[in-house]
Design a protein around this motif. Structure first.
Motif, mmCIF file in Angstrom:
data_model
loop_
_atom_site.group_PDB
_atom_site.id
_atom_site.type_symbol
_atom_site.label_atom_id
_atom_site.label_comp_id
_atom_site.label_asym_id
_atom_site.label_seq_id
_atom_site.Cartn_x
_atom_site.Cartn_y
_atom_site.Cartn_z
ATOM 1 N N ILE A 41 0.778 -1.138 0.113
ATOM 2 C CA ILE A 41 0.151 -0.039 0.063
ATOM 3 C C ILE A 41 0.833 1.341 0.198
ATOM 4 O O ILE A 41 0.658 2.252 -0.582
ATOM 5 C CB ILE A 41 -1.107 -0.047 0.948
ATOM 6 N N VAL A 42 1.794 1.348 0.721
ATOM 7 C CA VAL A 42 2.668 2.525 0.993
ATOM 8 C C VAL A 42 3.850 2.641 -0.010
ATOM 9 O O VAL A 42 4.597 3.455 -0.147
ATOM 10 C CB VAL A 42 3.508 2.460 2.253
ATOM 11 N N GLY A 43 3.902 1.543 -1.067
ATOM 12 C CA GLY A 43 4.851 1.432 -2.060
ATOM 13 C C GLY A 43 6.350 1.263 -1.549
ATOM 14 O O GLY A 43 7.282 1.769 -2.147
ATOM 15 N N TYR A 44 6.468 0.521 -0.549
ATOM 16 C CA TYR A 44 7.931 0.335 0.129
ATOM 17 C C TYR A 44 8.537 1.430 0.442
ATOM 18 O O TYR A 44 9.773 1.536 0.199
ATOM 19 C CB TYR A 44 8.725 -0.526 -0.902
ATOM 20 N N SER A 45 7.904 2.656 0.956
ATOM 21 C CA SER A 45 8.456 3.763 1.204
ATOM 22 C C SER A 45 9.357 3.702 2.381
ATOM 23 O O SER A 45 9.268 2.959 3.064
ATOM 24 C CB SER A 45 7.439 4.989 1.642
#
Length: 513
Positions: A41-45
């Protein structure tokens, strides 16, 4: 049985104004599944930290998820990680891990139980730390907020000579605490909202229960709940969407960065709206007289406060009408000018190539450009540009015969009077209205000014702020409230509440803090 009790337990979450998602994603008992879902969901931030470890009390894997930069790392290390990884707490594998964490392990004041991944993401992105345990479909959200802010400093916009100098900051919890310090009353109620489909900005609605009208509270709450927007970055975004009338130059909500001003307005039965990320707090409803009052009026003696307040009303008229009156009199009504002054003005205007209206328009536009440039320039040279630029350009224009000296004096007095208002929003309204008033004066003389004032009064009389007449207590006339309108009487005879705003219309027994 404990698991059933745990799922039935109610936890208060911030109200959201956007509609609930059609399908929510429940937390999985599998720890790996939850971690993979959040990472996707967080794009592997890189700022989303996922710390996997072992909960030694029951021998199960666990994970702590938080956002770097929004949390206090000391709290996480000392009060979460060290406690959870400690082997001093013993329990059996069948014991409920959440009960052990809440009751025996975590030394943190605010802990919420959540069972939906949407809430997990909201907590993580708001500065909380979320704890997952293998085999549990419920997670714990611990309050670990600790981002950097500029703290409580002196106000930079609303200057003060006598009175509290503390100002709001960009932290919404710091701001609510400053108001709590002023009003130590359990009836001071705070309601939390979250607005913005993308930014999910926290907001707090503050009012004094039993003083503010329930109908007013419900109306403000309804307007906030009706907002549909992707992002909120400043309280002005909220102000524009909840005000009664969009097409008007006059502000219908008041804003301030001073806690004592907000506390005084709350005691009047009004409602404050705090927005996270801005030091400016909104007050609803806001009346015309509110923008001509200052908190220092209640910190000085009665005679001084009354004199200063009457000067503000006089400054309002001068800032609005001075250029247009000069244009009208010098163009159409020279017989109203004393002979000696008329001769002096005629000598000054001899050789001036432009009519009075063009002169006034040029000077006003030049001054507005200089003022805007001074605001955008670096602070170290902004003031120098404002003063030096005005003096040099004005003197050069007079010597060149483009502008008369009298016009420079009129525009200068007008500019000075536009700064006497405590509220910058009212000053902006006068800056806009000054130009059509000059156009009316150049076209029809004093008759045009009279028609413009008539239209302006009619417009003000038609405005409302959350159902309260904008010109109250002047229109409709409320004799009881004239004691604190254009002038101020002593405290014991002054402090009364507005009938359309407060449930308690009788004389208030408490003095402003």
């Amino acid at each position: 049985m404990f698991a059933r009790w745990l799922r039935s337990k109610k936890h208060i979450e911030p109200q959201t104004v956007q509609s609930a998602p059609s399908t929510s994603t429940p937390i999985s008992p599998n720890l790996k599944t939850n971690i993979d879902y959040i990472e996707q969901i967080v794009g592997y931030s890189s700022d989303i930290i996922i710390r996997e470890s072992m909960f030694h009390a029951i021998g199960r894997p666990m994970a702590i998820i938080y956002t770097d930069g929004l949390v206090d790392v000391t709290i996480i290390n000392d009060f979460i990680m060290r406690s959870l990884m400690s082997e001093s707490i013993l329990a059996g594998p069948e014991d409920d891990p959440l009960k052990i964490m809440e009751s025996f392990t975590l030394a943190i004041g605010e802990i919420n139980q959540i069972s939906d991944m949407e809430l997990v993401l909201n907590h993580v992105l708001s500065g909380d730390s979320v704890i997952f345990v293998e085999g549990s479909a419920i997670a714990l959200a611990a309050n670990t907020k600790g981002w950097k802010d500029r703290g409580v400093s002196e106000t930079s916009v609303e200057t003060v000579i006598r009175g509290p100098r503390e100002a709001f900051s960009e932290s919404i919890r710091t701001n609510s605490a400053l108001i709590r310090r002023k009003i130590k009353d359990p009836n001071l109620w705070l309601e939390t909202f979250r607005i913005g489909n993308v930014t999910k900005t926290d907001m707090i609605l503050i009012y004094i229960k039993g003083v503010a009208r329930e109908s007013l509270i419900a109306e403000v709450r309804r307007r906030l709940n009706s907002i549909q927007i992707d992002g909120v970055f400043e309280s002005s975004n909220i102000e524009e969407m909840i005000q009664d009338q969009q097409i008007t130059v006059f502000p219908t909500l008041y804003n301030s960065e001073r806690p004592d001003v907000i506390a005084l307005e709350l005691m009047q039965g009004k409602i404050a709206i705090l927005v996270d990320g801005t030091p400016f707090v909104l007050i609803a409803p806001a009346l015309f007289e509110t923008f001509l009052k200052a908190s220092e009026d209640y910190y000085h003696r009665v005679d001084i406060s009354t004199l200063i307040r009457m000067l503000r009303y006089a400054g309002f008229l001068i800032a609005l009408l001075a250029p247009s009156l000069y244009v009208a009199i010098t163009t159409y009504h020279q017989e109203m000018i004393p002979t000696s002054l008329l001769i002096s003005l005629s000598a000054q205007r001899e050789g001036t190539p432009f009519p009075a209206f063009i002169e006034a328009l040029m000077m006003e536009v030049t001054f507005e450009v200089l003022r805007e440039a001074a605001l955008r320039m670096p602070r170290s040279i902004g003031s120098a540009l404002s003063f030096v630029g005005t003096l040099v350009i004005g003197q050069a224009a007079v010597e060149a015969g483009i502008i008369s000296a009298a016009m420079v004096i009129v525009v200068s007095i007008t500019a000075i009077c536009s700064f006497v208002f405590p509220s910058y929003d009212l000053s902006n309204a006068i800056r806009i209205l000054r130009f059509p008033m000059m156009a009316l004066a150049a076209s029809f003389g004093l008759v045009g000014i009279f028609v413009g004032l008539l239209v302006l009064v009619m417009h003000l009389n038609s405005l409302q702020s959350f159902g309260v007449p904008y010109l109250s207590p002047f229109a409709p006339l409320e004799l009881d409230r004239q004691r604190d309108a254009m002038f101020r009487l002593p405290f014991q005879r002054t402090f009364s509440r507005i009938s359309q705003i407060s449930k308690q219309n009788e004389e208030a027994k408490r003095k402003p803090q």
